[in-house]
Structures are given as C-alpha cells and as structure tokens.
Design a protein around this motif. Structure first.
Motif, PDB file in Angstrom:
ATOM      1  N   HIS A  47       0.787  -1.005  -0.064  1.00 27.90           N
ATOM      2  CA  HIS A  47       0.620  -0.249  -0.118  1.00 27.90           C
ATOM      3  C   HIS A  47       0.709   1.461   0.198  1.00 27.90           C
ATOM      4  O   HIS A  47       0.860   2.168  -0.983  1.00 27.90           O
ATOM      5  N   LEU A  48       1.849   1.356   0.523  1.00 32.10           N
ATOM      6  CA  LEU A  48       2.815   2.157   0.567  1.00 32.10           C
ATOM      7  C   LEU A  48       3.134   2.337  -0.585  1.00 32.10           C
ATOM      8  O   LEU A  48       3.351   3.754  -1.214  1.00 32.10           O
ATOM      9  N   ARG A  49       4.002   2.017  -1.084  1.00 31.76           N
ATOM     10  CA  ARG A  49       4.913   2.170  -2.412  1.00 31.76           C
ATOM     11  C   ARG A  49       3.427   2.584  -3.466  1.00 31.76           C
ATOM     12  O   ARG A  49       3.818   2.920  -4.375  1.00 31.76           O
ATOM     13  N   ARG A  50       2.090   1.763  -3.935  1.00 31.23           N
ATOM     14  CA  ARG A  50       1.397   1.919  -4.471  1.00 31.23           C
ATOM     15  C   ARG A  50       0.646   3.623  -4.415  1.00 31.23           C
ATOM     16  O   ARG A  50       0.560   4.404  -5.228  1.00 31.23           O
ATOM     17  N   LEU A  51       0.297   3.280  -2.566  1.00 31.86           N
ATOM     18  CA  LEU A  51       0.446   5.213  -2.492  1.00 31.86           C
ATOM     19  C   LEU A  51       1.594   6.209  -2.409  1.00 31.86           C
ATOM     20  O   LEU A  51       1.356   7.173  -3.257  1.00 31.86           O
ATOM     21  N   SER A  52       2.483   5.601  -2.370  1.00 37.21           N
ATOM     22  CA  SER A  52       3.669   6.962  -2.756  1.00 37.21           C
ATOM     23  C   SER A  52       3.606   6.999  -4.375  1.00 37.21           C
ATOM     24  O   SER A  52       4.500   8.144  -4.749  1.00 37.21           O
ATOM     25  N   PHE A  53       3.684   5.878  -5.383  1.00 40.64           N
ATOM     26  CA  PHE A  53       3.638   6.356  -6.634  1.00 40.64           C
ATOM     27  C   PHE A  53       2.431   6.854  -7.293  1.00 40.64           C
ATOM     28  O   PHE A  53       2.522   7.710  -8.124  1.00 40.64           O
ATOM     29  N   ILE A  54       1.031   7.060  -7.034  1.00 43.68           N
ATOM     30  CA  ILE A  54      -0.359   7.815  -7.085  1.00 43.68           C
ATOM     31  C   ILE A  54       0.430   9.447  -6.814  1.00 43.68           C
ATOM     32  O   ILE A  54       0.164   9.862  -7.417  1.00 43.68           O
ATOM     33  N   ARG A  55       0.728   9.458  -5.486  1.00 39.89           N
ATOM     34  CA  ARG A  55       1.495  11.054  -4.745  1.00 39.89           C
ATOM     35  C   ARG A  55       1.504  11.161  -5.731  1.00 39.89           C
ATOM     36  O   ARG A  55       1.537  12.657  -6.111  1.00 39.89           O
ATOM     37  N   ARG A  56       3.430  10.755  -6.389  1.00 39.10           N
ATOM     38  CA  ARG A  56       4.826  11.270  -6.923  1.00 39.10           C
ATOM     39  C   ARG A  56       3.319  10.960  -9.219  1.00 39.10           C
ATOM     40  O   ARG A  56       3.902  13.046  -8.779  1.00 39.10           O
ATOM     41  N   ALA A  57       2.877  10.398  -9.259  1.00 39.34           N
ATOM     42  CA  ALA A  57       1.926  11.005 -10.449  1.00 39.34           C
ATOM     43  C   ALA A  57       1.167  12.044 -10.062  1.00 39.34           C
ATOM     44  O   ALA A  57       1.341  12.844 -11.183  1.00 39.34           O
ATOM     45  N   ARG A  58       0.628  12.525  -9.787  1.00 41.26           N
ATOM     46  CA  ARG A  58      -0.173  13.137  -9.242  1.00 41.26           C
ATOM     47  C   ARG A  58       0.324  14.394  -8.834  1.00 41.26           C
ATOM     48  O   ARG A  58       0.047  15.580  -9.739  1.00 41.26           O
ATOM     49  N   ASP A  59       1.974  14.685  -8.002  1.00 42.58           N
ATOM     50  CA  ASP A  59       2.335  15.934  -8.001  1.00 42.58           C
ATOM     51  C   ASP A  59       2.646  16.395  -9.579  1.00 42.58           C
ATOM     52  O   ASP A  59       2.929  16.972  -9.935  1.00 42.58           O
ATOM     53  N   LEU A  60       3.377  15.458  -9.948  1.00 42.91           N
ATOM     54  CA  LEU A  60       3.308  15.207 -11.669  1.00 42.91           C
ATOM     55  C   LEU A  60       1.792  15.699 -12.643  1.00 42.91           C
ATOM     56  O   LEU A  60       2.272  16.426 -14.242  1.00 42.91           O
ATOM     57  N   GLY A  61       0.713  15.764 -12.229  1.00 43.12           N
ATOM     58  CA  GLY A  61      -0.031  16.025 -13.070  1.00 43.12           C
ATOM     59  C   GLY A  61      -0.688  15.410 -13.833  1.00 43.12           C
ATOM     60  O   GLY A  61      -1.791  16.244 -14.437  1.00 43.12           O
ATOM     61  N   PHE A  62      -0.260  13.859 -13.708  1.00 46.35           N
ATOM     62  CA  PHE A  62      -1.392  13.013 -14.212  1.00 46.35           C
ATOM     63  C   PHE A  62      -3.340  13.184 -13.302  1.00 46.35           C
ATOM     64  O   PHE A  62      -2.812  13.612 -12.314  1.00 46.35           O
ATOM     65  N   SER A  63      -3.903  13.081 -14.040  1.00 46.64           N
ATOM     66  CA  SER A  63      -4.937  12.636 -13.976  1.00 46.64           C
ATOM     67  C   SER A  63      -4.883  11.459 -13.565  1.00 46.64           C
ATOM     68  O   SER A  63      -4.621  10.288 -13.422  1.00 46.64           O
ATOM     69  N   ILE A  64      -5.738  11.488 -12.596  1.00 56.43           N
ATOM     70  CA  ILE A  64      -6.125  10.012 -12.017  1.00 56.43           C
ATOM     71  C   ILE A  64      -6.597   9.357 -12.848  1.00 56.43           C
ATOM     72  O   ILE A  64      -5.914   7.791 -12.734  1.00 56.43           O
ATOM     73  N   ASP A  65      -7.606   9.272 -14.274  1.00 54.60           N
ATOM     74  CA  ASP A  65      -6.821   8.107 -15.307  1.00 54.60           C
ATOM     75  C   ASP A  65      -6.090   7.858 -15.920  1.00 54.60           C
ATOM     76  O   ASP A  65      -6.226   6.718 -16.047  1.00 54.60           O
ATOM     77  N   GLN A  66      -5.089   8.942 -16.118  1.00 55.61           N
ATOM     78  CA  GLN A  66      -3.749   8.702 -16.417  1.00 55.61           C
ATOM     79  C   GLN A  66      -3.038   7.552 -15.306  1.00 55.61           C
ATOM     80  O   GLN A  66      -2.073   6.981 -16.286  1.00 55.61           O
ATOM     81  N   VAL A  67      -2.964   8.403 -14.227  1.00 58.87           N
ATOM     82  CA  VAL A  67      -2.602   7.343 -12.954  1.00 58.87           C
ATOM     83  C   VAL A  67      -2.913   6.384 -12.645  1.00 58.87           C
ATOM     84  O   VAL A  67      -2.097   4.732 -12.772  1.00 58.87           O
ATOM     85  N   ARG A  68      -4.258   5.714 -13.045  1.00 58.76           N
ATOM     86  CA  ARG A  68      -4.714   4.150 -13.018  1.00 58.76           C
ATOM     87  C   ARG A  68      -4.421   4.200 -14.593  1.00 58.76           C
ATOM     88  O   ARG A  68      -4.103   2.183 -14.359  1.00 58.76           O
ATOM     89  N   GLU A  69      -3.727   4.139 -15.773  1.00 58.57           N
ATOM     90  CA  GLU A  69      -3.072   3.808 -16.626  1.00 58.57           C
ATOM     91  C   GLU A  69      -2.000   3.406 -16.416  1.00 58.57           C
ATOM     92  O   GLU A  69      -1.456   1.922 -16.552  1.00 58.57           O
ATOM     93  N   LEU A  70      -1.794   4.051 -15.927  1.00 56.24           N
ATOM     94  CA  LEU A  70       0.331   3.763 -15.931  1.00 56.24           C
ATOM     95  C   LEU A  70       0.586   3.187 -14.509  1.00 56.24           C
ATOM     96  O   LEU A  70       1.839   2.235 -14.269  1.00 56.24           O
ATOM     97  N   MET A  71      -0.850   2.940 -13.853  1.00 59.07           N
ATOM     98  CA  MET A  71      -0.058   2.133 -12.527  1.00 59.07           C
ATOM     99  C   MET A  71      -0.914   0.408 -13.205  1.00 59.07           C
ATOM    100  O   MET A  71      -0.098  -0.265 -12.499  1.00 59.07           O
ATOM    101  N   GLY A  72      -1.823   0.031 -13.350  1.00 60.69           N
ATOM    102  CA  GLY A  72      -1.883  -1.336 -14.624  1.00 60.69           C
ATOM    103  C   GLY A  72      -0.714  -1.095 -15.957  1.00 60.69           C
ATOM    104  O   GLY A  72      -0.160  -2.445 -15.184  1.00 60.69           O
ATOM    105  N   LEU A  73       0.270  -0.639 -15.808  1.00 60.43           N
ATOM    106  CA  LEU A  73       0.726  -0.995 -16.480  1.00 60.43           C
ATOM    107  C   LEU A  73       2.427  -1.061 -16.421  1.00 60.43           C
ATOM    108  O   LEU A  73       2.670  -2.054 -16.121  1.00 60.43           O
TER     109      LEU A  73
END
Length: 139
Positions: A47-73
């Motif tokens: 959870h910590l790794r995943r949330l850190s990934f989400i947080r960094r992607a959001r800090d870079l301005g990626f949308s929720i949908d883009q974050v979802r796609e990036l995490m899937g990849l």
C-alpha cells in the motif's frame, strides 16, 4: 517502519491526507486494506509503495485516469514501455498547451495594465475591457 500501518501513519509517510487515501480506496486506485480486530484499516508495504506512486504521479499533474493507466502498466512489467511514453508525452503536450495559453493570457493582461491611465474608475481601461458597455447602463 512497522509492517502494518494505520491510515494516519500511511498518510504521514506519503504526505497524503487521510480523506484522499479513503477516496483512492473508494475509486479503486488503492486496494482495500485489511482490517484489524478492532476494525481499523491496516496497510502494508505494498500500500505504501502504491500510494507513493499515486502521489508522485499526481504531483506531476497526471489525471486520475492517467494514474490508473500507468499503474496498470506498472503491474505488467514484461510489457513494452511505449504505452507509458505515450501517456507521458500526451501529458507533457497538454502542459505545453496550458503554458502557451497562460503566457498569452499574461500578455493580454500586461497590455491592459499598461493601457491603464490610473486616473478614475470611469476612465479605467481594464474595466472597460471586461465590460465594454458601462456597468451602470445595465438594467
């Protein structure tokens, strides 16, 4: 750090608000955590790794949908990273367009500010540009 984290400790470790963590769980970005005997959420290192990934992607301005796609990849590590490049390039292009729009907006405001005679409101070019018809004429 303990192998099990409370939501507060997870929030503190990632700089994320508790409400945001709950929201990410609700929309499926973050998997639901296990529950303790007293029904508290308990998070682990994944959870910590995943949330850190989400947080960094959001800090870079990626949308929720883009974050979802990036995490899937990211979860399918054997795939080509071309799809990741496409998402990143689309995001960068959107940022570049926003910068151009904001630069044009700043230039327009500069022109308005430069045209201001700084006399009375009745002679204010800025207000005139915002409402070409006199405001007191509306009625």
């Amino acid at each position: 750090m303990s192998s099990q984290l409370t939501i507060g400790k997870l929030a503190g470790a990632t700089g994320t608000k508790v409400e945001t963590i709950r929201y990410y769980e609700q929309i499926g970005l973050l998997p639901a955590p296990a529950r303790s005997a007293s029904n508290y959420r308990t998070y682990d290192a994944a959870h910590l790794r995943r949330l850190s990934f989400i947080r960094r992607a959001r800090d870079l301005g990626f949308s929720i949908d883009q974050v979802r796609e990036l995490m899937g990849l990211a979860d399918r590590r054997d795939r080509s990273c071309m799809a990741v490049d496409v998402i990143a390039n689309q995001h960068r292009d959107a940022i570049t367009r926003k910068i151009a729009d904001l630069t044009a907006l700043a230039s327009e405001l500069d022109s308005l500010i430069d045209s201001c005679s700084r006399n009375t409101v009745a002679d204010c070019r800025i207000l005139e540009a915002l409402a070409p018809a006199p405001l007191n004429a509306v009625g």
